[in-house]
Design a protein around this motif. Structure first.
Motif, short mmCIF file in Angstrom:
data_model
loop_
_atom_site.label_atom_id
_atom_site.label_comp_id
_atom_site.label_asym_id
_atom_site.label_seq_id
_atom_site.Cartn_x
_atom_site.Cartn_y
_atom_site.Cartn_z
N ALA A 181 0.95 -1.23 -0.07
CA ALA A 181 0.16 -0.04 0.04
C ALA A 181 0.84 1.45 0.10
O ALA A 181 2.01 1.27 -0.93
CB ALA A 181 -0.98 0.01 1.18
N ASP A 182 0.55 2.49 0.81
CA ASP A 182 1.63 3.30 0.89
C ASP A 182 2.94 2.92 1.20
O ASP A 182 3.79 3.53 1.30
CB ASP A 182 1.06 4.61 1.99
CG ASP A 182 -0.34 5.16 1.15
OD1 ASP A 182 -0.35 5.03 0.09
OD2 ASP A 182 -1.21 5.41 2.19
N LYS A 183 3.00 1.96 2.08
CA LYS A 183 4.07 1.21 2.82
C LYS A 183 3.96 -0.37 2.25
O LYS A 183 2.73 -0.88 2.31
CB LYS A 183 4.33 1.33 4.34
CG LYS A 183 4.75 2.94 4.43
CD LYS A 183 5.18 2.96 6.02
CE LYS A 183 5.53 4.45 6.53
NZ LYS A 183 5.74 4.45 7.83
N GLU A 196 9.71 -0.17 2.80
CA GLU A 196 8.98 0.95 1.72
C GLU A 196 8.19 0.06 0.83
O GLU A 196 8.25 -1.11 0.43
CB GLU A 196 10.24 1.55 0.97
CG GLU A 196 11.37 2.42 1.90
CD GLU A 196 12.68 2.88 1.01
OE1 GLU A 196 12.43 2.44 -0.14
OE2 GLU A 196 13.20 3.50 1.53
N LYS A 197 7.27 1.03 -0.04
CA LYS A 197 6.41 0.41 -1.07
C LYS A 197 7.13 -0.32 -2.16
O LYS A 197 8.01 0.25 -2.37
CB LYS A 197 5.58 1.69 -1.45
CG LYS A 197 4.43 1.14 -2.70
CD LYS A 197 3.71 2.58 -3.25
CE LYS A 197 2.67 1.90 -3.95
NZ LYS A 197 1.76 3.04 -4.40
#
Length: 251
Positions: free
Chosen positions: A29-31, A83-84
């Motif tokens: 997701a965002d991460k 991280e993504k």
């Protein structure tokens, strides 16, 4: 090639090896977020007992170059973040540290216990466990996911993971100590199935390969075990290497 299809409920077939199931799942997701599953309610994680948290190495991601990115533990002790992920294929992996477990004649279990440091040992096992989940972002599937990544034991998919469907055969290969594990027990369970029961049971062939037919769509947890006598019988009785792999089966 051995092909096994079953819709029967198999209960407790690997109860000795899998007192707790061990799996990993992740979502981009965002991460990138990932969880250790250590219990019986796949795919829902639950808090790991404080005394057992130290048995697990931090979760990590392996990419097509072989690079390993260790994720950071955040929040609940089973949750990790990073991280993504960019488009591509990845293996999310986790390792349960090789550990002696012994039971004495009074029925008490001893973590890190073996015949040389525990009195009146009735049985002793040296256990190592691993877990994997295949993550594909976009439509780019790299071939490295169909090969071992170097864990002490692991299950490798041999069929296109993006095209696995209900009632369509697909293959898995089980490795222990870097070699195909022949005639090893393999179980499978669909997400949300009753605790302690399995919807698939079979054994690998002489190349460590097993052919599976999934009877229902959704996320499946496959587990395998390789058991041998421990190298030093004066210290312990057996060595058991267990692996799991989470795969999504499409309709």
């Amino acid at each position: 090639m051995k092909k096994i299809l079953t819709s029967l409920v198999v209960a407790g077939v690997l109860s000795g090896a899998f007192a707790h199931d061990f799996w990993v799942t992740g979502k981009n997701a965002d991460k990138f977020g990932a969880d250790i599953g250590y219990g019986h309610g796949f795919p829902m994680p639950e808090k790991i007992e404080d005394k057992r948290v130290g048995l697990f190495e931090p979760l990590y991601i392996v990419d097509k170059t072989g690079s390993k990115t260790v994720l950071k533990q955040v929040g609940e002790n089973y949750h990790y973040e990073g991280e993504k992920l960019k488009k591509g294929s990845y293996v999310l992996a986790g390792d349960y540290k090789p550990t002696f477990w012994s039971k004495d004649k009074d029925g008490k279990w001893h973590q890190d216990g073996h015949k040389e440091n525990v009195k009146n040992v009735e049985s002793c096992g040296f256990y190592a466990r691993t877990a994997k989940s295949i993550i594909v972002e976009g439509d780019q599937v790299e071939d490295f996911i169909y090969k071992p990544i170097g864990q002490i034991t692991e299950i490798v998919p041999l069929s296109d993971v993006t095209k696995i469907k209900v009632n369509t055969p697909f293959k898995l290969q089980f490795f222990a100590n870097g070699k195909p594990a022949k005639v090893a027990k393999v179980t499978g369970v669909i997400e949300g199935f009753p605790e302690g029961k399995y919807t698939f049971f079979g054994t690998t062939d002489l190349q460590g390969v097993i052919e599976v037919i999934a009877i229902k769509e959704g996320n499946w947890l496959f587990q395998a075990k390789h058991e041998t006598a421990y190298a030093d019988p004066k210290k312990c009785d057996k060595e058991e290497l267990d692996a799991s792999l989470v795969i999504k089966v499409n309709k």
